[in-house]
Motif scaffolding. Structure first.
Motif, PDB file in Angstrom:
ATOM      1  N   UNK A  13       0.362  -1.292  -0.371  1.00  0.00           N
ATOM      2  CA  UNK A  13      -0.310  -0.298  -0.111  1.00  0.00           C
ATOM      3  C   UNK A  13       1.164   1.267  -0.024  1.00  0.00           C
ATOM      4  N   UNK A  14       0.188   1.891  -0.725  1.00  0.00           N
ATOM      5  CA  UNK A  14       1.123   3.482  -0.871  1.00  0.00           C
ATOM      6  C   UNK A  14       0.372   4.442  -0.811  1.00  0.00           C
ATOM      7  N   UNK A  15       0.088   5.372  -0.200  1.00  0.00           N
ATOM      8  CA  UNK A  15      -0.849   7.101   0.353  1.00  0.00           C
ATOM      9  C   UNK A  15      -0.127   7.613  -0.608  1.00  0.00           C
ATOM     10  N   UNK A  16      -0.927   7.979  -1.429  1.00  0.00           N
ATOM     11  CA  UNK A  16      -1.012   9.264  -2.259  1.00  0.00           C
ATOM     12  C   UNK A  16      -2.461   9.851  -2.213  1.00  0.00           C
ATOM     13  N   UNK A  17      -1.932  11.826  -1.684  1.00  0.00           N
ATOM     14  CA  UNK A  17      -2.740  12.541  -1.518  1.00  0.00           C
ATOM     15  C   UNK A  17      -3.716  11.695  -0.286  1.00  0.00           C
ATOM     16  N   UNK A  18      -3.462  11.276   0.548  1.00  0.00           N
ATOM     17  CA  UNK A  18      -4.582  10.744   1.400  1.00  0.00           C
ATOM     18  C   UNK A  18      -5.114   9.588   0.787  1.00  0.00           C
ATOM     19  N   UNK A  19      -4.738   9.213  -0.324  1.00  0.00           N
ATOM     20  CA  UNK A  19      -5.997   8.091  -0.206  1.00  0.00           C
ATOM     21  C   UNK A  19      -4.701   7.154  -0.459  1.00  0.00           C
ATOM     22  N   UNK A  78      -5.876   5.124  -9.022  1.00  0.00           N
ATOM     23  CA  UNK A  78      -6.787   5.692  -8.072  1.00  0.00           C
ATOM     24  C   UNK A  78      -8.242   5.099  -8.771  1.00  0.00           C
ATOM     25  N   UNK A  79      -8.905   4.870  -8.701  1.00  0.00           N
ATOM     26  CA  UNK A  79     -10.630   5.171  -8.929  1.00  0.00           C
ATOM     27  C   UNK A  79     -11.062   3.169  -9.638  1.00  0.00           C
ATOM     28  N   UNK A 127     -10.114  -1.457  -9.032  1.00  0.00           N
ATOM     29  CA  UNK A 127      -9.624  -1.943  -8.363  1.00  0.00           C
ATOM     30  C   UNK A 127      -9.850  -2.258  -6.610  1.00  0.00           C
ATOM     31  N   UNK A 128      -8.759  -2.222  -6.053  1.00  0.00           N
ATOM     32  CA  UNK A 128      -8.813  -2.591  -4.531  1.00  0.00           C
ATOM     33  C   UNK A 128      -8.147  -0.901  -4.279  1.00  0.00           C
ATOM     34  N   UNK A 129      -8.220   0.037  -5.425  1.00  0.00           N
ATOM     35  CA  UNK A 129      -7.059   1.178  -5.052  1.00  0.00           C
ATOM     36  C   UNK A 129      -8.556   1.704  -4.681  1.00  0.00           C
ATOM     37  N   UNK A 130      -8.093   2.555  -3.536  1.00  0.00           N
ATOM     38  CA  UNK A 130      -9.356   3.722  -3.032  1.00  0.00           C
ATOM     39  C   UNK A 130      -9.904   4.145  -4.365  1.00  0.00           C
ATOM     40  N   UNK A 131     -11.372   4.641  -4.446  1.00  0.00           N
ATOM     41  CA  UNK A 131     -12.139   5.251  -5.439  1.00  0.00           C
ATOM     42  C   UNK A 131     -12.889   7.042  -4.430  1.00  0.00           C
ATOM     43  N   UNK A 182     -16.616  -2.911 -11.711  1.00  0.00           N
ATOM     44  CA  UNK A 182     -17.362  -1.641 -11.154  1.00  0.00           C
ATOM     45  C   UNK A 182     -16.463  -0.404 -12.537  1.00  0.00           C
ATOM     46  N   UNK A 183     -16.866   0.703 -13.179  1.00  0.00           N
ATOM     47  CA  UNK A 183     -16.449   1.231 -13.770  1.00  0.00           C
ATOM     48  C   UNK A 183     -16.824   2.826 -12.833  1.00  0.00           C
ATOM     49  N   UNK A 184     -16.298   3.926 -13.355  1.00  0.00           N
ATOM     50  CA  UNK A 184     -15.800   3.980 -12.103  1.00  0.00           C
ATOM     51  C   UNK A 184     -17.013   6.388 -13.046  1.00  0.00           C
ATOM     52  N   UNK A 185     -17.219   6.555 -12.971  1.00  0.00           N
ATOM     53  CA  UNK A 185     -17.662   8.089 -12.852  1.00  0.00           C
ATOM     54  C   UNK A 185     -16.311   8.856 -14.155  1.00  0.00           C
ATOM     55  N   UNK A 186     -16.671   9.493 -14.836  1.00  0.00           N
ATOM     56  CA  UNK A 186     -16.036  10.419 -15.678  1.00  0.00           C
ATOM     57  C   UNK A 186     -14.284  10.030 -16.322  1.00  0.00           C
TER      58      UNK A 186
END
Length: 665
Positions: free
Chosen positions: A424-430, A477-478, A480-484, A597-601
């Motif tokens: 896990x790497x935290x990028x800009x809090x995510x 980001x957005x 798989x199992x990375x934060x969304x 799970x597709x994400x917005x934008x």
């Protein structure tokens, strides 16, 4: 299919202890708790050190409460260590917010006749020093999921275990967490979000701030550095591998704007921040003037600053946004809400994200306050059809999302999933998931495509590493199992993520390998920061390749109109209804590897020009012909495969990649 490779540059009050949990670990003694913790009396030193990291508060702090309750007369010694490894990746803004939070924490502790001890240096050395000085028998610290910080914890444990102490045994390291959910074992957590929600695990009520004993020990407490002193300390501790840190100071959009203006390309007047959204600070100017009694560091700031009291007041103002206010500081926050609401609910993460990252307020405290406000508005009733205000919805959704991905990250650290260790790497809090294999040789970074994750390279990572490479694969980001998080996604946002990953994690130039939209993002990264890329390898890349055309739209004008939003929602509904079919068509061999799970934008960032002799997305022959005509330095390899050749014919792709990297050397 066509594989493209390109050389870039030269290198290119405690309740019952029902939440007490123990699990096996390489640490000599470890206690994990999601609620209240109560440590049993033990032989050894009398004092308890509470080592703060991302938990800069006294409210809802299980570790601090346990230390105070363990023995009534036990000295409790709060400690914060400025360790460059923990602060790696902090921007100047985050460092300033950190100092605000520490100043407030120190003040709160002093009001209870305690204090916050300050140390600078490697945590294993500083913690050991203070443990010796106060003769501590216990060291409390919060559980971490970030790989680098977990390594720091391991170093501290090793330092304590290997040292000798005149008063008795080595101190016990007690690790706690403040989870929103009352779970029994992270190994048993479900990885399906829908199934997890159906379990309806009990919610844990936040703890009240525990009264602390007076800090009656003779010890030098240290003082907080200024922002400039802190930046100087971090700069002095850099190594030769940190030579590219300065590249993070300028956004991709700024670089592109400067480049395009030099070739006299007309661009839009609106600007965007590094997250791919509108530059909202422009509305407030850039004077940086401090505002009296403000919840923000300056008039141009958009992140709530300070400690728990200020953040709690800001949260109350946020939740009551629809009620209006006569308070000047609440009105200022309401103005910032309107400014940062670039999409429904986005304002919460922008305003409160840093405070949650620093832990000046806990996730479960925010959840508790939001739900309590909802009950107060509705005579104690919580509707099953949704919340009554958009701010409550935004806060609850954001907190539950953060908690879910934190639990996923925790599970990935305590039990192995797949063939390679997930870090896990935290990028800009995510929280961003990645893996790395290999210990020597050139670095290779694999970037997945639309709807996929790092698991899409499971047949490539080990094989390439076995040929003498250090291989990295990251889940954007957005995906798989990375934060969304609820933010505005864009191709430039993802390119900056890759830039920071190379600078902070890999720490040397890489061979960039990207499939589909991952190829598009890799191409942007290599083009904007060529010193970070040894070469660029594109596997059926997304994006347009047009000779003599260098325009990337930098204006978001019209994006926020109701008609544009309606079009985007209709397109998203269509994609969601077709998700299974689309993914099966593009990834025909093993569709279970892709995140459905597709994400917005995401569609806004993708053009429909791809390569591939059997790629269902494009006319491969004409695309390859155009490349051969206009780009003499591009090496093209055609394979009998579709949109994801690395998954369909991995052996062939691995061989070509390794051959290319070997020849490059």
């Amino acid at each position: 299919m066509a594989l493209l490779a390109l050389r870039i540059g030269h290198h290119l009050g405690l309740p019952v202890p029902r939440d007490l949990r123990r699990r096996r670990s390489r640490r000599r003694s470890l206690v994990v708790a999601s609620g209240a913790v109560k440590a049993a009396p033990r032989d050894g030193g009398d004092a308890a050190v509470v080592w703060f990291k991302h938990d800069l508060r006294v409210d809802d702090h299980p570790g601090l409460a346990a230390a105070a309750a363990a023995e009534p007369r036990r000295p409790v010694v709060p400690l914060y260590v400025f360790d460059r490894r923990i602060l790696a990746g902090y921007s100047d803004t985050m460092l300033e917010l950190l100092l605000f939070a520490l100043e407030d924490l120190k003040m709160v502790l002093k009001s209870q006749e305690s204090d916050l001890l300050i140390g600078l240096g490697n945590a294993e050395d500083v913690v050991l020093k203070f443990v010796n000085e106060v003769q501590a028998g216990l060291v409390y610290t919060e559980e971490e999921v970030e790989y680098r910080v977990r390594n720091v914890l391991a170093s501290v444990e090793s330092s304590l275990s290997n040292a000798s102490f005149t008063w008795g045994n080595a101190p016990e390291l007690v690790v706690w967490s403040a989870s929103l959910y009352d779970y029994k074992n992270p190994r048993e957590l479900l990885t399906s979000h829908n199934k997890f929600l159906k379990e309806k695990l009990p919610m844990i009520t936040p703890l009240a701030a525990a009264p602390l004993p007076a800090l009656n020990v003779e010890i030098e407490t240290g003082s907080l550095p200024t922002l400039e002193e802190l930046k100087g300390f971090l700069k002095e501790s850099r190594t030769s591998e940190d030579n590219w840190v300065h590249l993070k100071s300028t956004s991709a959009k700024s670089i592109l704007r400067k480049t395009l203006s030099q070739i006299k390309v007309k661009i839009g007047a609106a600007s965007s921040d590094s997250d791919g959204g509108e530059d909202i600070t422009a509305y407030y100017g850039t004077s940086g003037r401090k505002i009296q009694n403000s919840m923000f560091a300056s008039e141009s700031s958009i992140q709530v600053r300070g400690g728990t009291e200020i953040t709690s007041d800001a949260l109350a103002a946020y939740l009551k946004y629809l009620e209006g206010t006569g308070k000047a500081n609440w009105q200022e926050l309401h103005d910032k809400v309107r400014l940062t609401e670039t999409r429904d609910g986005a304002s919460f993460c922008i305003l409160f994200g840093p405070a949650l990252q620093l832990g000046v307020i806990s996730r479960r405290r925010v959840y508790h306050e939001a739900i309590q406000y909802e009950r107060d508005r509705n005579a104690g009733f919580i509707s099953p059809f949704g919340y009554s205000t958009p701010t409550v919805t935004a806060a609850v959704d954001a907190i539950c999302s953060m908690e879910w991905y934190w639990l996923l990250a925790l599970k990935s650290q305590v039990c192995s999933e797949g063939n390679y260790p997930v870090k896990i790497w935290r990028w800009k809090g995510h929280l961003i998931q990645y893996t790395s294999v290999g210990h020597e040789g050139p670095s290779v970074l694999l970037v997945h495509g639309f709807g996929a994750s790092l698991q899409h390279f499971r047949d490539n990572v080990g094989a390439i590493a076995d040929q003498g490479c250090r291989v990295w694969a990251v889940t954007l980001l957005g995906f798989g199992k990375s934060e969304k998080p609820n933010i505005n996604y864009s191709e430039l946002l993802w390119s900056e993520l890759l830039r920071d990953f190379i600078v902070d994690v890999v720490r040397e130039p890489v061979h960039l390998v990207g499939n589909s939209i991952g190829g598009y993002i890799c191409a942007i990264t290599a083009g904007v920061w060529p010193s970070l890329a040894r070469s660029l390898i594109l596997l059926n890349t997304a994006g347009s390749v047009v000779p003599s055309y260098s325009f990337i739209p930098l204006s978001e004008e019209g994006q926020s109109s109701w008609f544009s939003r309606l079009q985007a929602r209709l397109l998203l509904l269509f994609l969601r209804s077709r998700a299974g079919g689309i993914l099966k068509e593009y990834y025909p061999t093993r569709t279970k590897r892709v995140d459905k799970s597709l994400m917005d934008e995401i569609i806004r960032a993708v053009s429909s020009n791809h390569t591939g002799m059997k790629d269902p997305l494009t006319k491969s022959e004409s695309f390859v012909s155009m490349l051969r005509t206009h780009y003499s330095k591009v090496h093209i390899r055609e394979l009998d495969a579709g949109h994801a050749p690395h998954d369909e014919v991995p052996d062939e792709v691995n061989s070509l990649l390794c051959e290319w990297i070997k020849d490059w050397r």
